[in-house]
Design a protein around this motif. Structure first.
Motif, PDB file in Angstrom:
ATOM      1  N   UNK A  58     -68.418 -43.028  20.334  1.00  0.00           N
ATOM      2  CA  UNK A  58     -69.363 -42.046  19.779  1.00  0.00           C
ATOM      3  C   UNK A  58     -68.968 -41.515  18.406  1.00  0.00           C
ATOM      4  N   UNK A  59     -67.719 -41.723  17.984  1.00  0.00           N
ATOM      5  CA  UNK A  59     -67.279 -41.239  16.681  1.00  0.00           C
ATOM      6  C   UNK A  59     -67.370 -42.296  15.597  1.00  0.00           C
ATOM      7  N   UNK A  66     -56.458 -43.925  12.656  1.00  0.00           N
ATOM      8  CA  UNK A  66     -57.562 -44.282  13.551  1.00  0.00           C
ATOM      9  C   UNK A  66     -57.903 -43.089  14.430  1.00  0.00           C
ATOM     10  N   UNK A  67     -59.187 -42.988  14.745  1.00  0.00           N
ATOM     11  CA  UNK A  67     -59.673 -41.873  15.548  1.00  0.00           C
ATOM     12  C   UNK A  67     -60.775 -42.378  16.464  1.00  0.00           C
ATOM     13  N   UNK A  68     -60.669 -42.051  17.740  1.00  0.00           N
ATOM     14  CA  UNK A  68     -61.696 -42.432  18.697  1.00  0.00           C
ATOM     15  C   UNK A  68     -61.827 -41.325  19.732  1.00  0.00           C
ATOM     16  N   UNK A  69     -62.685 -41.536  20.704  1.00  0.00           N
ATOM     17  CA  UNK A  69     -62.955 -40.455  21.658  1.00  0.00           C
ATOM     18  C   UNK A  69     -61.748 -40.126  22.531  1.00  0.00           C
ATOM     19  N   UNK A  70     -60.755 -41.014  22.567  1.00  0.00           N
ATOM     20  CA  UNK A  70     -59.585 -40.791  23.405  1.00  0.00           C
ATOM     21  C   UNK A  70     -58.449 -40.088  22.673  1.00  0.00           C
ATOM     22  N   UNK A  71     -58.416 -40.164  21.344  1.00  0.00           N
ATOM     23  CA  UNK A  71     -57.315 -39.528  20.640  1.00  0.00           C
ATOM     24  C   UNK A  71     -57.191 -39.957  19.193  1.00  0.00           C
ATOM     25  N   UNK A  90     -59.159 -35.050  27.552  1.00  0.00           N
ATOM     26  CA  UNK A  90     -60.340 -35.739  28.069  1.00  0.00           C
ATOM     27  C   UNK A  90     -61.072 -36.370  26.896  1.00  0.00           C
ATOM     28  N   UNK A  91     -61.779 -37.459  27.099  1.00  0.00           N
ATOM     29  CA  UNK A  91     -62.502 -38.096  25.994  1.00  0.00           C
ATOM     30  C   UNK A  91     -63.547 -37.153  25.411  1.00  0.00           C
ATOM     31  N   UNK A  92     -63.654 -37.127  24.091  1.00  0.00           N
ATOM     32  CA  UNK A  92     -64.661 -36.293  23.434  1.00  0.00           C
ATOM     33  C   UNK A  92     -65.973 -37.058  23.350  1.00  0.00           C
ATOM     34  N   UNK A  93     -67.068 -36.324  23.314  1.00  0.00           N
ATOM     35  CA  UNK A  93     -68.395 -36.949  23.274  1.00  0.00           C
ATOM     36  C   UNK A  93     -69.064 -36.841  21.916  1.00  0.00           C
ATOM     37  N   UNK A  94     -68.569 -35.939  21.075  1.00  0.00           N
ATOM     38  CA  UNK A  94     -69.185 -35.767  19.763  1.00  0.00           C
ATOM     39  C   UNK A  94     -68.208 -35.064  18.837  1.00  0.00           C
ATOM     40  N   UNK A  95     -68.643 -34.808  17.599  1.00  0.00           N
ATOM     41  CA  UNK A  95     -67.772 -34.206  16.596  1.00  0.00           C
ATOM     42  C   UNK A  95     -67.409 -32.771  16.961  1.00  0.00           C
ATOM     43  N   UNK A  96     -68.307 -32.046  17.605  1.00  0.00           N
ATOM     44  CA  UNK A  96     -68.006 -30.666  17.995  1.00  0.00           C
ATOM     45  C   UNK A  96     -66.853 -30.629  18.983  1.00  0.00           C
ATOM     46  N   UNK A  97     -66.897 -31.486  19.983  1.00  0.00           N
ATOM     47  CA  UNK A  97     -65.799 -31.533  20.949  1.00  0.00           C
ATOM     48  C   UNK A  97     -64.523 -32.020  20.280  1.00  0.00           C
ATOM     49  N   UNK A  98     -64.655 -32.914  19.297  1.00  0.00           N
ATOM     50  CA  UNK A  98     -63.477 -33.400  18.573  1.00  0.00           C
ATOM     51  C   UNK A  98     -62.787 -32.245  17.851  1.00  0.00           C
ATOM     52  N   UNK A  99     -63.563 -31.389  17.199  1.00  0.00           N
ATOM     53  CA  UNK A  99     -62.967 -30.254  16.484  1.00  0.00           C
ATOM     54  C   UNK A  99     -62.134 -29.381  17.426  1.00  0.00           C
ATOM     55  N   UNK A 100     -62.668 -29.152  18.617  1.00  0.00           N
ATOM     56  CA  UNK A 100     -61.943 -28.342  19.598  1.00  0.00           C
ATOM     57  C   UNK A 100     -60.612 -28.987  19.964  1.00  0.00           C
ATOM     58  N   UNK A 101     -60.632 -30.276  20.218  1.00  0.00           N
ATOM     59  CA  UNK A 101     -59.404 -30.973  20.616  1.00  0.00           C
ATOM     60  C   UNK A 101     -58.405 -31.058  19.466  1.00  0.00           C
TER      61      UNK A 101
END
Length: 238
Positions: A140-141, A185-190, A217-228
């Motif tokens: 998703x990223x 590299x950046x993906x939903x897992x890390x 936990x895997x992120x689903x979008x950029x908003x969740x990525x910012x939190x992580x």
């Protein structure tokens, strides 16, 4: 960890470079064998937009009912300057046919029916079956990864370098040990960071290694990525 099919699908749907390899044509017209755009169809076929006068279009037109074997080769390069910049390659083997109609003025649409695929990247080398590719989803990223990595590198360099304290070393020793830390590299897992040691012989590439920082936990979008990412930096003391 993303599956080989997911990694291949992500590369196809990314902006990384691609070229068609066709027996008798490969290397002859490199620029004209690079698709202007590519999309994945519902059954896992790959649609490629090429100039109407491309050798690939002519070859597919002349083949008609015969199968024109081709390979779509994708090369993924890190969007930031880093030792060993090529992150991976994927190869989609299949058969090319022309899609009736014109994609747009001066362009033609080709269909690559997938026979088999393989990927060799930062995760390793794996084969991919057509059914796996058709069912896989791109990360998703993928459409934001290049921009996000460049932003992390230019705007949060100290915080990225500070992640070295999560490698089990004392903060002052860790900061002194590494000349650079580049988000590669950046993906939903890390997040994957390439560290280069300050001391030791050889070239910077010889002194480099990758470290993965996994999200809970895997992120689903950029908003969740910012939190992580905030959580990750806080864990490193920022």
């Amino acid at each position: 960890m993303p599956s080989a099919a997911e990694r291949t699908r992500t590369l196809v749907q990314s902006t990384c470079s691609a070229v068609l390899l066709i027996p008798g044509l490969s290397g002859t017209y490199p620029d004209q064998l690079m698709p202007d755009a590519r999309t994945v169809g519902p059954d896992g076929e790959v649609f490629l937009v090429l100039p109407a006068d491309s050798p690939a279009v002519r070859a597919a037109t002349h083949a008609q009912d015969d199968e024109l074997a081709a390979v779509l080769e994708l090369t993924d390069v890190a969007p930031v300057s880093v030792p060993n910049r090529i992150r991976g390659r994927a190869w989609l083997h299949g058969w090319l046919t022309c899609v009736p109609g014109v994609a747009e003025a001066g362009k033609m649409l080709l269909r690559l029916e997938l026979g088999e695929a393989s990927v060799d990247d930062l995760w390793g080398a794996d084969g991919v079956e057509p059914e796996q590719f058709a069912q896989a989803l791109a990360d998703p990223l993928v459409t934001h990864e290049a921009e996000l990595l460049q932003h992390l590198h230019s705007g949060h360099g100290d915080q990225v370098r500070g992640l070295c304290t999560l490698l089990g070393e004392r903060e002052e020793a860790a900061w002194d040990a590494y000349a650079s830390a580049v988000p590669v590299a950046l993906d939903r897992f890390g997040l994957r960071v390439r560290f280069t040691r300050r001391h030791g012989g050889g070239t910077p590439a010889d002194r480099s290694f990758d470290a993965r920082f996994e999200f809970p936990r895997p992120v689903r979008d950029v908003m969740e990525l910012r939190t992580e990412m905030h959580r990750l930096f806080e864990a490193a003391g920022f």
